[in-house]
Design a protein around this motif. Structure first.
Motif, PDB file in Angstrom:
ATOM      1  N   LEU A 112       0.824  -1.211   0.000  1.00 32.66           N
ATOM      2  CA  LEU A 112       0.000   0.000   0.000  1.00 32.66           C
ATOM      3  C   LEU A 112       0.857   1.260   0.000  1.00 32.66           C
ATOM      4  CD1 LEU A 112      -2.793  -1.151   2.477  1.00 32.66           C
ATOM      5  CD2 LEU A 112      -3.019  -0.812   0.011  1.00 32.66           C
ATOM      6  N   ALA A 113       1.992   1.223   0.689  1.00 31.41           N
ATOM      7  CA  ALA A 113       2.876   2.398   0.728  1.00 31.41           C
ATOM      8  C   ALA A 113       3.440   2.714  -0.657  1.00 31.41           C
ATOM      9  CB  ALA A 113       4.016   2.166   1.722  1.00 31.41           C
ATOM     10  N   LYS A 114       3.660   1.691  -1.463  1.00 31.89           N
ATOM     11  CA  LYS A 114       4.160   1.916  -2.819  1.00 31.89           C
ATOM     12  C   LYS A 114       3.155   2.699  -3.660  1.00 31.89           C
ATOM     13  CE  LYS A 114       7.245  -2.085  -3.194  1.00 31.89           C
ATOM     14  NZ  LYS A 114       7.497  -3.388  -3.864  1.00 31.89           N
ATOM     15  N   ARG A 115       1.891   2.729  -3.211  1.00 33.26           N
ATOM     16  CA  ARG A 115       0.841   3.431  -3.938  1.00 33.26           C
ATOM     17  C   ARG A 115       0.595   4.837  -3.393  1.00 33.26           C
ATOM     18  NH1 ARG A 115       0.116  -1.914  -4.495  1.00 33.26           N
ATOM     19  NH2 ARG A 115      -1.162  -2.736  -6.197  1.00 33.26           N
ATOM     20  N   TRP A 116       1.393   5.276  -2.427  1.00 35.07           N
ATOM     21  CA  TRP A 116       1.252   6.633  -1.904  1.00 35.07           C
ATOM     22  C   TRP A 116       1.483   7.644  -3.033  1.00 35.07           C
ATOM     23  CZ3 TRP A 116       4.564   6.062   3.204  1.00 35.07           C
ATOM     24  CH2 TRP A 116       3.812   5.328   4.138  1.00 35.07           C
ATOM     25  N   PRO A 117       0.934   8.858  -2.918  1.00 35.48           N
ATOM     26  CA  PRO A 117       1.044   9.853  -3.984  1.00 35.48           C
ATOM     27  C   PRO A 117       2.472  10.150  -4.437  1.00 35.48           C
ATOM     28  CG  PRO A 117      -0.595  10.531  -2.384  1.00 35.48           C
ATOM     29  CD  PRO A 117       0.057   9.300  -1.822  1.00 35.48           C
ATOM     30  N   ASN A 118       3.452  10.033  -3.539  1.00 38.76           N
ATOM     31  CA  ASN A 118       4.835  10.325  -3.914  1.00 38.76           C
ATOM     32  C   ASN A 118       5.565   9.112  -4.485  1.00 38.76           C
ATOM     33  OD1 ASN A 118       4.746   9.130  -1.339  1.00 38.76           O
ATOM     34  ND2 ASN A 118       6.760   9.960  -0.795  1.00 38.76           N
ATOM     35  N   SER A 119       4.865   7.980  -4.634  1.00 45.81           N
ATOM     36  CA  SER A 119       5.428   6.742  -5.199  1.00 45.81           C
ATOM     37  C   SER A 119       6.800   6.416  -4.607  1.00 45.81           C
ATOM     38  CB  SER A 119       5.544   6.862  -6.725  1.00 45.81           C
ATOM     39  OG  SER A 119       4.285   7.100  -7.310  1.00 45.81           O
ATOM     40  N   PRO A 120       6.857   6.216  -3.292  1.00 47.85           N
ATOM     41  CA  PRO A 120       8.162   5.990  -2.652  1.00 47.85           C
ATOM     42  C   PRO A 120       8.762   4.630  -2.976  1.00 47.85           C
ATOM     43  CG  PRO A 120       6.394   5.623  -1.079  1.00 47.85           C
ATOM     44  CD  PRO A 120       5.745   6.150  -2.330  1.00 47.85           C
ATOM     45  N   ASN A 121      10.081   4.560  -2.840  1.00 47.07           N
ATOM     46  CA  ASN A 121      10.800   3.289  -2.915  1.00 47.07           C
ATOM     47  C   ASN A 121      10.719   2.664  -1.523  1.00 47.07           C
ATOM     48  OD1 ASN A 121      12.557   1.154  -3.246  1.00 47.07           O
ATOM     49  ND2 ASN A 121      14.402   2.424  -3.434  1.00 47.07           N
ATOM     50  N   VAL A 122      10.002   1.558  -1.390  1.00 44.68           N
ATOM     51  CA  VAL A 122       9.718   0.960  -0.081  1.00 44.68           C
ATOM     52  C   VAL A 122      10.410  -0.396   0.042  1.00 44.68           C
ATOM     53  CG1 VAL A 122       7.930   0.329   1.568  1.00 44.68           C
ATOM     54  CG2 VAL A 122       7.447   2.064  -0.169  1.00 44.68           C
ATOM     55  N   ALA A 123      11.286  -0.521   1.019  1.00 41.80           N
ATOM     56  CA  ALA A 123      11.999  -1.775   1.267  1.00 41.80           C
ATOM     57  C   ALA A 123      11.452  -2.443   2.521  1.00 41.80           C
ATOM     58  CB  ALA A 123      13.492  -1.512   1.426  1.00 41.80           C
ATOM     59  N   LEU A 124      11.485  -3.759   2.525  1.00 46.62           N
ATOM     60  CA  LEU A 124      11.050  -4.542   3.685  1.00 46.62           C
ATOM     61  C   LEU A 124      12.198  -5.439   4.122  1.00 46.62           C
ATOM     62  CD1 LEU A 124       9.054  -5.789   5.703  1.00 46.62           C
ATOM     63  CD2 LEU A 124       8.132  -7.179   3.837  1.00 46.62           C
ATOM     64  N   VAL A 125      12.582  -5.305   5.392  1.00 48.52           N
ATOM     65  CA  VAL A 125      13.689  -6.085   5.946  1.00 48.52           C
ATOM     66  C   VAL A 125      13.180  -6.848   7.159  1.00 48.52           C
ATOM     67  CG1 VAL A 125      15.982  -5.982   7.011  1.00 48.52           C
ATOM     68  CG2 VAL A 125      15.384  -4.386   5.173  1.00 48.52           C
ATOM     69  N   THR A 126      13.508  -8.128   7.221  1.00 43.15           N
ATOM     70  CA  THR A 126      13.134  -8.916   8.397  1.00 43.15           C
ATOM     71  C   THR A 126      14.348  -9.148   9.271  1.00 43.15           C
ATOM     72  OG1 THR A 126      12.346 -11.067   9.150  1.00 43.15           O
ATOM     73  CG2 THR A 126      13.382 -10.992   6.984  1.00 43.15           C
ATOM     74  N   THR A 127      14.163  -9.074  10.577  1.00 44.77           N
ATOM     75  CA  THR A 127      15.293  -9.267  11.491  1.00 44.77           C
ATOM     76  C   THR A 127      15.709 -10.729  11.606  1.00 44.77           C
ATOM     77  OG1 THR A 127      13.864  -9.420  13.465  1.00 44.77           O
ATOM     78  CG2 THR A 127      14.684  -7.231  12.845  1.00 44.77           C
ATOM     79  N   ASP A 128      14.962 -11.649  10.971  1.00 41.27           N
ATOM     80  CA  ASP A 128      15.410 -13.040  10.935  1.00 41.27           C
ATOM     81  C   ASP A 128      16.812 -13.133  10.330  1.00 41.27           C
ATOM     82  OD1 ASP A 128      13.051 -13.916  12.018  1.00 41.27           O
ATOM     83  OD2 ASP A 128      12.168 -14.568  10.118  1.00 41.27           O
ATOM     84  N   GLY A 129      17.106 -12.240   9.393  1.00 38.91           N
ATOM     85  CA  GLY A 129      18.417 -12.237   8.755  1.00 38.91           C
ATOM     86  C   GLY A 129      19.551 -11.901   9.703  1.00 38.91           C
ATOM     87  N   PHE A 130      19.205 -11.340  10.855  1.00 41.94           N
ATOM     88  CA  PHE A 130      20.224 -10.947  11.826  1.00 41.94           C
ATOM     89  C   PHE A 130      20.365 -11.958  12.964  1.00 41.94           C
ATOM     90  CE2 PHE A 130      19.041  -7.165   9.532  1.00 41.94           C
ATOM     91  CZ  PHE A 130      20.258  -6.547   9.300  1.00 41.94           C
ATOM     92  N   LEU A 131      19.705 -13.110  12.810  1.00 44.51           N
ATOM     93  CA  LEU A 131      19.980 -14.223  13.714  1.00 44.51           C
ATOM     94  C   LEU A 131      21.407 -14.705  13.473  1.00 44.51           C
ATOM     95  CD1 LEU A 131      16.666 -16.194  13.217  1.00 44.51           C
ATOM     96  CD2 LEU A 131      17.531 -15.512  15.466  1.00 44.51           C
ATOM     97  N   TYR A 132      22.046 -15.220  14.508  1.00 45.72           N
ATOM     98  CA  TYR A 132      23.348 -15.841  14.294  1.00 45.72           C
ATOM     99  C   TYR A 132      23.159 -17.101  13.448  1.00 45.72           C
ATOM    100  CZ  TYR A 132      25.565 -12.919  17.897  1.00 45.72           C
ATOM    101  OH  TYR A 132      26.064 -11.866  18.629  1.00 45.72           O
ATOM    102  N   PRO A 133      24.125 -17.450  12.602  1.00 46.20           N
ATOM    103  CA  PRO A 133      24.036 -18.709  11.850  1.00 46.20           C
ATOM    104  C   PRO A 133      23.907 -19.893  12.796  1.00 46.20           C
ATOM    105  CG  PRO A 133      25.813 -17.328  11.008  1.00 46.20           C
ATOM    106  CD  PRO A 133      25.342 -16.688  12.281  1.00 46.20           C
ATOM    107  N   ASN A 134      23.320 -20.979  12.305  1.00 44.94           N
ATOM    108  CA  ASN A 134      23.123 -22.166  13.141  1.00 44.94           C
ATOM    109  C   ASN A 134      24.427 -22.676  13.752  1.00 44.94           C
ATOM    110  OD1 ASN A 134      20.416 -22.059  12.618  1.00 44.94           O
ATOM    111  ND2 ASN A 134      20.352 -23.851  11.288  1.00 44.94           N
ATOM    112  N   ALA A 135      25.516 -22.585  12.998  1.00 43.04           N
ATOM    113  CA  ALA A 135      26.803 -23.060  13.505  1.00 43.04           C
ATOM    114  C   ALA A 135      27.199 -22.307  14.768  1.00 43.04           C
ATOM    115  CB  ALA A 135      27.876 -22.911  12.431  1.00 43.04           C
TER     116      ALA A 135
END
Length: 317
Positions: A112-135
Motif C-alpha cells: 500500500l505504501a508503494k501506492r502513496w502519492p509520492n510513489s516511494p521506494n519501499v523496502a522490507l527487511v526482516t530481522t530473521d536475517g540478523f539471527l546468528y548462523p546455526n553453527a
C-alpha cells in the motif's frame, strides 16, 4: 496525604473498534486486486478485500500522514539551519509473536505504501536475517533458544540501522531461509535509495538490559513509527499448530528442509510436537521478551480468530 480517585483506568492509547477504524478511510477503493492479495498472504493467514479496505487502508493513510510530516519537518529544519541535507528514510517497525501474522502485515503495508502519492521506494527487511548462523548457535548452545534476544547479532542489526539513518545510498542486509532454517551465507538483500523501510521481527521493540557489551542503543530508536500485532495466546497457538501441519505437507517434504525428518508425522503427532515447541520455546519467548514490548508501540493491531483485526489502539500524542 491526598488520594486521587481515577474514574477510568489510565491509558496511553486511544482505542478504536473495527467499525470505528474502518470509517476513518478517505477512500473505499480496494487498491489491491485479488491476485495481489494472494501473493502477499502468509502460509496460513489469508487476506480479504474487507480486511484491506477496513483495516489496512486507514493504517496506510495514517502512515502516509506521518511520513509527509517527517518530510515537511526536514525541509523546515534545513531552512532554519541553512543546511541542505538529504532526507533519511522513514522507518516503520512491525513487531509481534511468532505466527501472529506480522510478516503479512508488513507486506501489506509495503504494497500500500508503494501506492502513496509520492510513489516511494519501499523496502522490507526482516530481522530473521540478523539471527546468528546455526553453527554459531550450536557452538553457544542456543539452538533451542532461537528467537530469544541472545540469538540475534544485535550489533550487526544496529549497524545496519545506523547506515540506514545516516543516509547511505546502498546497504546490504543478511537473508534468512525458513526452508533451511539458517542464514544464507552467499545471499544478501540489496537496499538502494529507499524512501521508506519496514523492519519486521519479533525483537524490534525489545531493549537490551543484560549484555553490557552492547551500547544502550535500541532497534526502536531508529523507528519513526512502530506497530505491534497482538492476539490472545490461545489464538496464536492455534495458528502456530495449523501452520506447522501445513508446512509438514509442503515445505517439510523438500529434502533440503531443516524439518524434513518431520514430514511423516500424523496429525496427532504434529499437534503434539508443535504444542511442545510452543510450550518450551515460543510461548516462553512471547511471555518474557515479546509481549512486554507491546506498550512501546505507536499502534497496536489486536486480532481475533481468523486473523481478523478487531481493535486498533493508537498512542496518544
Amino acid at each position: 496525604m491526598v488520594t486521587i480517585k481515577q474514574a477510568t483506568p489510565l491509558s496511553a492509547y486511544t482505542v478504536f473498534s473495527r467499525e470505528e477504524w474502518a470509517k476513518l478511510s478517505e477512500t473505499t477503493t480496494d487498491l489491491l486486486s485479488a491476485s495481489e492479495r494472494t501473493k502477499l498472504e502468509g502460509i496460513y493467514d489469508s487476506i480479504s478485500a474487507e480486511e484491506v479496505s477496513e483495516i489496512y487502508l486507514p493504517l496506510s493513510q495514517l502512515l502516509y500522514m506521518h511520513m509527509t510530516h517527517s518530510v515537511n519537518l526536514h525541509q523546515h529544519v534545513n531552512h532554519f539551519l541553512q543546511k541542505k541535507t538529504k532526507k533519511v528514510p522513514f522507518v516503520i517497525g512491525v513487531a509481534g509473536s511468532v505466527s501472529v501474522g506480522k510478516s503479512t502485515t508488513a507486506r501489506l503495508i509495503q504494497a500500500l505504501a508503494k501506492r502513496w502519492p509520492n510513489s516511494p521506494n519501499v523496502a522490507l527487511v526482516t530481522t530473521d536475517g540478523f539471527l546468528y548462523p546455526n553453527a554459531v548457535l550450536e557452538e553457544r548452545g542456543l539452538m533451542k533458544r532461537k528467537g530469544f534476544p541472545e540469538s540475534y547479532d544485535i550489533n550487526r542489526l544496529i549497524h545496519f540501522l545506523y547506515q540506514l539513518k545516516s543516509g547511505c545510498a546502498y546497504i546490504e542486509a543478511p537473508v534468512y531461509s525458513h526452508l533451511t532454517y539458517d542464514i544464507l551465507s552467499d545471499t544478501v538483500q540489496k537496499i538502494e535509495e529507499p524512501d521508506v523501510v519496514i523492519v519486521e521481527g519479533i525483537n524490534v521493540l525489545q531493549v537490551n538490559k543484560k549484555d553490557r557489551r552492547i551500547p544502550h542503543v535500541f532497534v526502536s530508536d531508529f523507528f519513526d513509527f512502530s506497530i505491534y500485532v497482538d492476539a490472545e495466546e490461545d489464538d496464536i497457538l492455534t495458528w502456530y499448530i495449523e501452520r506447522f501441519k501445513l508446512l509438514r505437507n509442503t515445505a517439510f517434504q523438500q529434502p533440503e528442509s531443516f524439518f524434513h525428518r518431520y514430514r511423516h508425522l500424523s496429525d496427532s503427532e504434529a499437534v503434539e510436537f508443535a504444542t511442545d515447541i510452543w510450550t518450551t520455546i515460543n510461548g516462553i519467548n512471547l511471555e518474557k521478551n515479546i509481549r512486554p514490548t507491546r506498550h512501546r508501540a505507536d499502534l497496536i493491531l489486536k486480532k481475533e480468530a481468523g486473523h481478523r483485526v478487531s481493535e486498533v489502539r493508537i498512542k496518544k500524542m
